[in-house]
Design a protein around this motif. Structure first.
Motif, mmCIF file in Angstrom:
data_model
loop_
_atom_site.group_PDB
_atom_site.id
_atom_site.type_symbol
_atom_site.label_atom_id
_atom_site.label_comp_id
_atom_site.label_asym_id
_atom_site.label_seq_id
_atom_site.Cartn_x
_atom_site.Cartn_y
_atom_site.Cartn_z
ATOM 1 N N THR A 113 1.023 -1.203 0.136
ATOM 2 C CA THR A 113 -0.012 0.015 -0.076
ATOM 3 C C THR A 113 0.882 1.073 0.010
ATOM 4 O O THR A 113 1.691 1.480 0.879
ATOM 5 C CB THR A 113 -0.953 0.066 1.046
ATOM 6 N N ASP A 173 -0.855 -2.497 -4.562
ATOM 7 C CA ASP A 173 -2.244 -2.685 -4.745
ATOM 8 C C ASP A 173 -3.208 -1.635 -4.059
ATOM 9 O O ASP A 173 -4.376 -1.476 -4.870
ATOM 10 C CB ASP A 173 -2.535 -3.796 -3.777
ATOM 11 N N SER A 174 -2.910 -0.804 -3.115
ATOM 12 C CA SER A 174 -3.566 0.045 -2.639
ATOM 13 C C SER A 174 -3.148 1.404 -2.177
ATOM 14 O O SER A 174 -1.931 1.540 -2.394
ATOM 15 C CB SER A 174 -4.048 -0.559 -1.299
ATOM 16 N N ALA A 175 -3.908 2.263 -1.889
ATOM 17 C CA ALA A 175 -3.396 3.719 -1.466
ATOM 18 C C ALA A 175 -4.192 4.101 -0.121
ATOM 19 O O ALA A 175 -5.204 3.624 0.152
ATOM 20 C CB ALA A 175 -3.617 4.882 -2.496
ATOM 21 N N CYS A 216 -5.762 8.495 -6.243
ATOM 22 C CA CYS A 216 -5.624 7.242 -6.300
ATOM 23 C C CYS A 216 -6.210 6.337 -6.907
ATOM 24 O O CYS A 216 -5.843 5.402 -7.564
ATOM 25 C CB CYS A 216 -5.141 6.741 -4.880
ATOM 26 N N PHE A 219 -5.532 2.083 -7.904
ATOM 27 C CA PHE A 219 -5.326 1.664 -6.976
ATOM 28 C C PHE A 219 -6.777 1.380 -5.953
ATOM 29 O O PHE A 219 -7.714 2.200 -6.002
ATOM 30 C CB PHE A 219 -4.462 2.615 -5.878
#
Length: 436
Positions: free
Chosen positions: A194, A234-236, A257, A262
């Motif tokens: 992340t 994968d993520s923010a 994002c 993301f």
């Protein structure tokens, strides 16, 4: 008889196999959280789990049933788990594991009554770790990270969400993400990365300037590295909090994002009731963490949007925060997950300890806590198709509890060195308890 000629792992003789889900469910809401789809061995029987050569669960059933499927199969590894129980590999849905520096001195300040923001204002907290992490080499950070991953694995974690956020500048944030990438290929724990460049406002900047820096400089650099195949992110995340990034600024960061592709998985309503949960739900955020100060309207918005509430008992415990309204969340149909929030402020690497605290402090029952630490934690990362339950076709991630009842994993406070016999990731044993 199955055509498989070689298998990776066969567990046999178990007293219980706690599947958590058995029909492909990715979330189990309200009362369904307590249905663990447990297989219980009858007297004189044992239960088996077979993992194929690709590291995926191939069969679950009695020893006799599984043996009849694979009579001609040769197994890379066979574990006799007679009298033991098997649960899915645990999933830690929120950590900050890449950092240097030691903040043990802050513990005394907190015990004396200093709040999180008071420690922060005194030069401690995130900025103390930011300085140490900026000055650390990538090699040193990797060594520290790998040690922490090993400790997570020994406590049963097989998938962990890992945030950056102790850089607050583009170079250091990328360094942290590279460390995660370097560890990925040989880690005993699978990693979901992340980007958390909006973890705090850098010294000498306003929150508005920091917001623009994240959106206009840091995020494009991360996206470029992903597109070049240098990183997998994968993520923010953003720390939506009074004195950090307000709701409007957090929305701008999260929207940018999301537009970059993301998942949204961010800090909301931890110390102040700002309406962060309502904002996240309006954006369709996959997950929001902390939520100690979430409003009733925020809970309702999360239930409607399907956003996962990632609850972090260690942080609430250490900072003496009010309990998040976990029972209201469950009752209203919010998917509740658990995480350690491992970081220099909350130094905990044990998901069984987190489950114990969630039961005692937040009044979750044991079965809800296991669902939250497996299937729902995986769903918060949108990995529940592969993780979080013992079902044919999913990855062979398993924890063997050295007891005929799985509840000992949570009941024996701080006892994972004795209660966990084996930890398996994709059919490979990554930890086994030493024989006494």
């Amino acid at each position: 008889m199955a055509s498989l000629s070689e298998g990776r792992l066969l567990l046999r003789g178990a007293s219980q196999v706690v599947r958590v889900a058995s029909n492909g469910e990715r979330v189990k809401l309200k009362g369904a959280m307590s249905d663990l789809a447990i297989l219980q061995a009858e007297e004189g029987q044992g239960l088996s789990v077979a993992v194929d050569s690709q590291g995926r669960i191939a069969a679950v059933g009695t020893d006799a049933e599984v043996a009849s499927l694979y009579e001609e199969t040769t197994w890379e590894n066979v574990l006799d788990v007679t009298g033991m129980s098997v649960v899915p590999g645990l999933v830690d849905a929120h950590t900050h594991p890449v950092w240097a520096g030691d903040r043990v001195h802050e513990f005394a300040m907190k015990l004396a009554g200093a709040s999180y923001m008071e420690v922060h204002a005194a030069g401690g907290g995130i900025h103390f770790t930011v300085n140490a992490t900026k000055n650390a080499s990538q090699e040193d950070l990797l060594e520290l990270f790998e040690q922490r991953l090993q400790r997570m694995a020994r406590a049963g974690t097989t998938l962990v969400e890992c945030k950056s956020g102790y850089g607050l500048d583009t170079e250091t944030e990328l360094k942290m993400l590279r460390v995660m990438e370097l560890a990925r290929s040989h880690s005993p724990v699978s990693i979901s990365s992340t980007f958390c460049g909006a973890h705090a406002v850098p010294k000498g900047m306003t929150s508005e300037n920091a917001t623009r820096k994240v959106i206009e400089e840091m995020l494009p650099a991360v996206v470029h590295a992903v597109q070049q195949g240098q990183l997998k992110v994968d993520s923010a995340d953003v720390f939506c909090e009074k004195g950090v990034f307000d709701v409007a600024q957090s929305r701008r960061i999260m929207q940018a994002c999301k537009d970059a592709g993301f998942l949204l998985n961010f800090h909301a309503d931890e110390l102040t009731a700002l309406g962060g949960a309502e904002m996240g739900a309006s954006l369709g955020a996959e997950a929001m963490s902390h939520l100690e100060e979430v409003s009733p309207a925020g809970v309702s918005a999360m239930a409607e949007s399907g956003s996962v509430a990632v609850i972090l008992p260690t942080t609430a415990y250490i900072l003496r925060l009010p309990a998040p309204p976990v029972r209201a969340m469950i009752d209203q149909g919010v998917p509740v997950a658990l995480g350690t929030d491992f970081n220099p402020n909350a130094f905990c690497l044990s998901m069984p300890l987190v489950m114990h605290l969630a039961c005692v402090l937040f009044r979750m029952n044991l079965r809800e806590a296991l669902t939250a630490a497996t299937l729902h934690a995986a769903h918060s990362l949108r990995r529940a198709h592969d993780h979080g339950s013992i079902e044919v076709g999913k990855l062979g991630n398993l924890v063997v509890v050295d007891s005929p009842r799985w509840e000992h994993l949570v009941y024996q406070l701080g006892g994972t060195d004795d209660t966990i016999a084996h930890v398996v990731n994709q059919g490979r044993v990554v930890y086994s308890k030493e024989s006494m």
